[in-house]
Design an enzyme around this catalytic site. Sequence first.
Site, short mmCIF file in Angstrom:
data_model
loop_
_atom_site.label_atom_id
_atom_site.label_comp_id
_atom_site.label_asym_id
_atom_site.label_seq_id
_atom_site.Cartn_x
_atom_site.Cartn_y
_atom_site.Cartn_z
N ASP A 15 0.79 -1.24 0.00
CA ASP A 15 0.00 0.00 0.00
C ASP A 15 0.82 1.29 0.00
O ASP A 15 0.50 2.24 0.73
CB ASP A 15 -0.97 0.00 1.20
N ASP A 57 -4.71 -0.78 -1.66
CA ASP A 57 -6.05 -0.58 -1.18
C ASP A 57 -6.82 -0.04 -2.38
O ASP A 57 -6.36 0.91 -3.04
CB ASP A 57 -5.98 0.50 -0.07
N HIS A 59 -10.52 0.81 -3.06
CA HIS A 59 -11.88 0.88 -2.55
C HIS A 59 -12.88 1.50 -3.53
O HIS A 59 -12.53 2.42 -4.27
CB HIS A 59 -11.91 1.76 -1.29
N SER A 65 -15.44 1.25 5.11
CA SER A 65 -14.46 1.80 6.08
C SER A 65 -14.45 3.32 6.09
O SER A 65 -13.75 3.92 6.91
CB SER A 65 -13.05 1.29 5.76
N HIS A 76 -10.41 7.20 1.21
CA HIS A 76 -9.03 7.05 0.73
C HIS A 76 -8.95 5.95 -0.30
O HIS A 76 -9.79 5.05 -0.34
CB HIS A 76 -8.09 6.71 1.91
N LYS A 101 -7.02 -4.92 -3.18
CA LYS A 101 -7.79 -5.50 -2.07
C LYS A 101 -8.84 -4.53 -1.54
O LYS A 101 -8.75 -3.33 -1.78
CB LYS A 101 -6.85 -5.94 -0.94
N GLU A 108 -14.11 -4.97 4.48
CA GLU A 108 -12.78 -4.43 4.75
C GLU A 108 -11.79 -5.57 4.63
O GLU A 108 -12.10 -6.73 4.94
CB GLU A 108 -12.74 -3.83 6.17
N ALA A 136 0.15 0.36 6.52
CA ALA A 136 0.72 0.92 7.75
C ALA A 136 1.04 -0.25 8.67
O ALA A 136 0.37 -1.28 8.64
CB ALA A 136 -0.29 1.85 8.42
N CYS A 140 -2.40 -2.81 7.55
CA CYS A 140 -2.20 -3.71 6.41
C CYS A 140 -0.91 -4.51 6.50
O CYS A 140 -0.88 -5.67 6.08
CB CYS A 140 -2.31 -2.92 5.11
C1 VGL Z 1 -4.85 0.83 5.68
C2 VGL Z 1 -6.27 2.03 7.00
C3 VGL Z 1 -7.28 1.89 6.07
C4 VGL Z 1 -3.46 0.28 5.45
C5 VGL Z 1 -5.84 0.67 4.74
O1 VGL Z 1 -3.05 0.13 4.29
O2 VGL Z 1 -2.78 0.01 6.47
N1 VGL Z 1 -5.07 1.51 6.81
N2 VGL Z 1 -7.05 1.21 4.95
ZN ZN Z 2 -8.43 1.25 3.29
#
Ligand code: VGL
Ligand code: ZN
Length: 194
Positions: A15, A57, A59, A65, A76, A101, A108, A136, A140
């Site tokens: 990510d 990510d 979405h 989320s 995001h 994903k 989620e 993060a 993830c």
């Molecule tokens: C993530 C928060 C929401 C990540 C993804 O990639 O860690 N964190 N969506």
């Molecule tokens: Zn996300």
Amino acid sequence: MNLKLSPTDALLLVDLQNDFLEGGSLAVTGTETILAAAVDYLKLFVNQELTVIASRDWHPPDHCSFAEQGGPWPSHCVAGSHGARFSDQLTLPAEVHIVSKASSAEEEAYSAFQGTDLADYARRQGISRFYICGLATEYCVLYTVKDAISQGFTVVVLEDGIRAVDLQPGDGERALAVMEQQGAIRATRGDLQS
Ligand code: VGL
Ligand code: ZN
């Protein structure tokens, strides 16, 4: 530690998308250094013609989320948007395997293995060990590391290439401890052969 890379190793970039980086809608603070580290890891793997995988990510605009849907995060990484693009600093090889994903509104998925072809793809490529960096740490990265281990892969977490959100102070450190306890090897650039 001296980790020698082999053709059964893959780099998994988690990510590294604009929305998680400086200026993004869900920016993790202080990502410059980990992005530089990721660029360096990428070079290392590309130079040795090893497998590179990048998760994203991805979405829909009404993902569960998102705060407007009652979720925990600002909007995001909407599929196709600038925020969902990989950082321009990453020069991904043409053969990169991209894993998208959390792309259905109701679900989620923090793990790059959840609802994706990642495990199958890796097995087909003969991959046995993942080197993982990205964002993060406690979301993830953590869930991806856990799933990789439970799917039977060896995991090296690249500590200088990950960064935590730290909603609660210490979340990132606790996540790293969990990864280690599950069997992940903690390493930094100096542990890898150049
Ligand atoms: C993530 C928060 C929401 C990540 C993804 O990639 O860690 N964190 N969506
Ligand atoms: Zn996300």
